[in-house]
Design a protein around this motif. Structure first.
Motif, PDB file in Angstrom:
ATOM      1  N   THR A   1       0.842  -1.203   0.000  1.00  0.00           N
ATOM      2  CA  THR A   1       0.000   0.000   0.000  1.00  0.00           C
ATOM      3  C   THR A   1       0.877   1.253   0.000  1.00  0.00           C
ATOM      4  O   THR A   1       0.578   2.232  -0.703  1.00  0.00           O
TER       5      THR A   1
ATOM      6  N   THR B   1      -5.370  -3.472   4.439  1.00  0.00           N
ATOM      7  CA  THR B   1      -6.075  -3.709   3.189  1.00  0.00           C
ATOM      8  C   THR B   1      -7.003  -4.913   3.337  1.00  0.00           C
ATOM      9  O   THR B   1      -6.569  -5.977   3.763  1.00  0.00           O
TER      10      THR B   1
ATOM     11  N   ASP C   1      -6.239  -2.175  -2.928  1.00  0.00           N
ATOM     12  CA  ASP C   1      -6.090  -0.761  -3.242  1.00  0.00           C
ATOM     13  C   ASP C   1      -6.053  -0.694  -4.761  1.00  0.00           C
ATOM     14  O   ASP C   1      -5.568  -1.615  -5.415  1.00  0.00           O
TER      15      ASP C   1
ATOM     16  N   THR D   1      -3.166  -3.549  -5.203  1.00  0.00           N
ATOM     17  CA  THR D   1      -2.441  -4.321  -4.197  1.00  0.00           C
ATOM     18  C   THR D   1      -3.380  -5.399  -3.688  1.00  0.00           C
ATOM     19  O   THR D   1      -4.602  -5.246  -3.742  1.00  0.00           O
TER      20      THR D   1
END
Ligand SMILES: Nc1nc2c(ncn2[C@@H]2O[C@H](COP(=O)(O)OP(=O)(O)O)[C@@H](O)[C@H]2O)c(=O)[nH]1
Ligand SMILES: [Mg+2]
Lengths: 191, 164
Positions: A26, A54, A58, A78
């Motif tokens: 990230t 996350t 992302d 990601t």
């Protein structure tokens, strides 16, 4: 698989940042988002838990403008790194054109890196792709910390395939663009 | 299809057919908006009211939803969820898979009956599957489409834009 829309004269490529939890995926996207010119980037979209980890992915769309008459777009994603989210990683990898594998250079993280890389190989193979031909760039992140492994040791355990690899400090941006340039060019060379 | 194939080249005449098909779907259902996505989340074509915000993010999220529901299907030992339906207060969204490669989405409001959407979406996915089949069959060389100097120009652009 990249998509070339001849009518709209557009090319789209999907690049996924993969690696164990907390390795800095990230952070890479956040740095890129902060640095690229305004008209090149879209919003950084993060689907995260309340604690900022996350949860799904992302997403950062980059628009490189017209190249030889073709509007070229890179979509960066990601994956969530925690072991728990293995199936989610499979979902995010779907249709990707290349991967940046972000390894955490800390001594204590070697085993997690190895496991995550093995899982990546399995997931790419499951998409009926040959992993040894798949576009991958390696990033050794967190080079600013003190308890880290030397690059030669990381190479020995993680880079049997001789991918291009970069040392990085994602939070301050060291190596972030070198990595992005390398994977973008690799993906373009395979169109 | 060759799994090692690295790009799907959709020629102009097929894009025109896709747009016509999407256009019929919006008109015949009275829906608001329809879009065709690649499974990677990229928007191939869209039709309907023009002022939709942030189609790119919408594409990424819908493709993500579909891919994750596919993993759910595997865990439940279902072969696949072919369609998904999300119901909102103002608008609904109906999503259908085309041959594991493309995703058709239609957004509609209370004025449209879901039954009609299902039937007409089925018809549209059959048509689009035909387009996809033709796109996969053609073997256009990349250089024929992009030109041989594309790669060097692209590398220059990457060097120019990707830096701090
Ligand atoms: N010291 C240091 N910390 C980093 C570096 N990259 C990321 N971090 C930190 O590591 C933590 C996890 O980073 P994040 O990008 O969320 O990891 P992700 O789980 O891979 O997405 C955060 O606290 C970051 O600030 C780095 O290069 N050096
Ligand atoms: Mg993260």
């Amino acid at each position: 698989m990249a998509l070339i829309n001849v009518a709209a004269r557009e090319i789209h490529c999907k690049i996924v940042y993969y690696g164990p939890g907390m390795c800095g995926k990230t952070s890479n996207l956040q740095y890129i988002h902060a640095q690229v010119p305004r008209d090149t980037k879209g919003d950084l979209l993060s689907i995260a838990t309340e604690t900022e980890r996350t949860l799904f992915f992302d997403f950062l769309p980059l628009d490189l403008g017209k190249v030889r008459g073709f509007q070229t777009r890179f979509h960066l994603y990601t994956v969530p790194g925690q072991v728990l989210y293995e199936r989610t990683r499979v979902a995010v990898l779907n249709g990707s054109d290349g991967v940046v594998f972000v390894a955490d250079s800390q001594r204590s993280k070697l085993e997690e890196n190895i496991k995550s890389l093995k899982e990546l190989a399995i997931n790419i193979t499951r998409q009926n792709k040959k992993f040894q031909d798949y576009p991958v760039v390696l990033q050794y992140n967190k080079r600013d910390l003190s308890e880290i492994l030397p690059v030669s040791v990381l190479d020995k355990y993680l880079n049997g395939m001789h991918w291009q690899r970069y040392e990085a400090i994602a939070t301050t941006g060291v190596g972030v663009f070198d990595t992005l340039k390398a994977i973008s060019k690799l993906v373009i060379s395979r169109l | 299809m060759d799994p090692q194939l690295t790009s799907l080249i959709v020629p102009s005449e097929e894009i025109a057919k896709i747009e016509e098909c999407l256009n019929h779907l919006v008109e015949d259902t009275g829906g608001n908006y329809t879009l065709l996505l690649d499974k990677s989340g990229q928007v191939i074509a869209s039709q309907g009211d023009g002022d939709r915000q942030d189609i790119t993010a919408l594409g990424a999220l819908i493709a993500g939803t579909f891919a994750s529901s596919r993993e759910v299907a595997k865990l439940l030992r279902e072969k696949d969820f072919r369609v998904l339906f999300q119901q909102g207060v103002r608008e609904n969204i109906f999503i259908a898979l085309i041959e594991e490669q493309w995703i058709l989405c239609i957004i509609f409001n209370k004025g449209t009956h879901i039954g009609l959407v299902k039937v007409l979406t089925k018809k549209a996915t059959d048509e689009l599957a035909g387009v996809l089949e033709r796109v996969r069959q053609q073997h256009k060389a990349r250089d024929e489409v992009l030109g041989s100097s594309f790669r060097t120009s692209m590398e220059d652009t990457i060097d120019l834009l990707f830096r701090d």
